[in-house]
Design a protein around this motif. Structure first.
Motif, short mmCIF file in Angstrom:
data_model
loop_
_atom_site.label_atom_id
_atom_site.label_comp_id
_atom_site.label_asym_id
_atom_site.label_seq_id
_atom_site.Cartn_x
_atom_site.Cartn_y
_atom_site.Cartn_z
N MET A 21 0.86 -1.19 0.00
CA MET A 21 0.00 0.00 0.00
C MET A 21 0.90 1.23 0.00
SD MET A 21 -2.70 -1.18 2.96
CE MET A 21 -1.57 -1.13 4.33
N ASP A 22 1.29 1.70 -1.16
CA ASP A 22 2.26 2.79 -1.19
C ASP A 22 1.65 4.06 -1.78
OD1 ASP A 22 4.76 3.81 -0.62
OD2 ASP A 22 5.59 3.31 -2.58
N GLY A 23 2.22 5.20 -1.38
CA GLY A 23 1.84 6.48 -1.98
C GLY A 23 1.02 7.40 -1.09
N ASN A 24 0.89 7.06 0.19
CA ASN A 24 0.12 7.93 1.10
C ASN A 24 0.75 9.32 1.21
OD1 ASN A 24 -1.41 5.70 1.64
ND2 ASN A 24 -0.68 5.41 3.74
N GLY A 25 2.08 9.34 1.37
CA GLY A 25 2.77 10.61 1.56
C GLY A 25 2.66 11.50 0.33
N ARG A 26 2.90 10.89 -0.84
CA ARG A 26 2.83 11.67 -2.09
C ARG A 26 1.41 12.17 -2.34
NH1 ARG A 26 5.40 7.27 -5.61
NH2 ARG A 26 5.10 6.12 -3.67
N ARG A 35 2.03 14.57 5.41
CA ARG A 35 2.05 13.16 5.04
C ARG A 35 1.03 12.35 5.83
NH1 ARG A 35 6.26 10.95 2.42
NH2 ARG A 35 5.95 9.04 3.60
N HIS A 39 -1.91 9.06 5.39
CA HIS A 39 -2.07 7.82 6.15
C HIS A 39 -3.51 7.68 6.67
CE1 HIS A 39 2.14 7.27 5.69
NE2 HIS A 39 2.52 8.15 6.58
N ARG A 73 11.95 6.05 9.76
CA ARG A 73 11.32 7.34 9.39
C ARG A 73 11.34 8.27 10.60
NH1 ARG A 73 6.33 6.50 5.14
NH2 ARG A 73 7.52 5.22 3.68
C1 IPE Z 1 2.79 3.96 2.33
O1 IPE Z 1 2.86 5.28 1.96
C2 IPE Z 1 2.56 3.79 3.81
C3 IPE Z 1 3.74 3.32 4.53
C4 IPE Z 1 4.89 3.00 4.02
C5 IPE Z 1 3.60 3.20 5.97
P1 IPE Z 1 4.20 6.14 2.08
O2 IPE Z 1 4.21 6.80 3.41
O3 IPE Z 1 5.39 5.31 1.79
O4 IPE Z 1 3.96 7.21 0.94
P2 IPE Z 1 4.99 7.69 -0.16
O5 IPE Z 1 5.51 6.46 -0.84
O6 IPE Z 1 6.05 8.44 0.54
O7 IPE Z 1 4.17 8.52 -1.08
#
Ligand code: IPE
Ligand code: IPE
Ligand code: MG
Length: 249
Positions: A21-26, A35, A39, A73
């Motif tokens: 599940m990737d891409g929450n931050g972006r 960010r 989440h 992180r």
């Molecule tokens: C996925 O989203 C969630 C976790 C890894 C916990 P990210 O937080 O990695 O979001 P991006 O990849 O930086 O956009």
């Protein structure tokens, strides 16, 4: 949606779907948000995807929620994520029970805060009577951690004399993985567009079909999930055989 679901169900539904599940931050940064807002939205997606997986008759849904490397992180983000995961699971537990979903956890719980382990274990206990979809959360998980643990355990059995090195087969390794009670994923989905596996289920995805979408996790919809399953249904899985061999059997 109903027609899409029944259409897919007339085909081969993957028994185990695993998702990075990737891409929450972006997703959040794209709209000028913190960010953590990504989440929070990602939790809604988890609920939606669990629901559609259950409706489709998927047996196991493994979600990569927090990797071993994610401990590195910024502490603030780590704290928010832990809190969010635990709170969301507790909030969803009554619905999980109602929908016959059983919760499972894979990962290094020794690195997780005590409160989180305790509360997640309670949810696992509360849903243990469910017989439908198994929702497996990978938290503080990485494949290298899992394989290292397996090797350590196997080595100590050899030292104790309960395991003969000549008797170590692929099945022995499988039996020592955190996923020992689950079949291998048939379909691996990654959102957020990156073509990598980021230390997720390295042994288990040996023959998984891989589907990567540019869609960020908070935007990943039930329809997107159905789309991934539709792609899966079009693949020919050969497991090293020739196409002719596969089509004959
Ligand atoms: C996925 O989203 C969630 C976790 C890894 C916990 P990210 O937080 O990695 O979001 P991006 O990849 O930086 O956009
Ligand atoms: C993978 O996402 C881990 C989870 C989805 C929990 P990351 O964002 O941590 O992976 P990288 O850093 O892009 O490889
Ligand atoms: Mg990421």
């Amino acid at each position: 949606m109903e027609t899409i679901i029944s259409g897919l169900k007339s085909g081969n539904i993957p028994c185990h779907v695993a998702i990075i599940m990737d891409g929450n931050g972006r997703w959040a940064q794209r709209q000028g948000l913190e960010r953590s807002a990504g989440h929070v939205r990602g939790v809604d997606t988890v609920r939606q995807i669990t629901e559609i997986a259950s409706q489709l008759g998927v047996g196991y849904l493994t979600l990569y929620a927090f990797s071993t490397e994610n401990w590195n992180r910024p502490q603030k983000e780590v704290d928010i994520l832990m809190d969010l995961i635990v709170t969301a699971i507790e909030r969803e537990t009554p619905d999980l029970i109602k929908n016959n979903v059983r919760l499972a956890l894979i990962g290094d719980t020794s690195r997780m805060p005590g409160f989180a382990v305790e509360r997640l274990n309670r949810c696992i206990q509360d849903t243990s009577g469910s017989t439908g979809l198994t929702l497996c959360l990978a938290i503080s998980y990485s494949s290298r951690w899992e394989l290292t643990e397996a090797v350590r355990q196997i080595a100590s059995e050899v030292r104790e004399g309960t395991l003969n090195p000549d008797q170590i087969h692929a099945e022995t390794i499988i039996a020592h993985l955190a996923t020992r009670n689950m079949p291998d994923p048939d379909l691996l989905i990654r959102t957020g567009g990156d073509m990598r596996v980021s230390n997720f289920l390295l042994w288990q995805i040996a023959y998984s079909e891989i589907y990567v979408t540019d869609t960020f996790w908070p935007d990943f919809s039930q329809l997107d999930f159905c789309n991934a399953v539709a792609h899966f249904q079009k693949r020919e899985r050969r497991f090293g055989l020739t196409g002719e061999q596969v089509r004959k059997s």
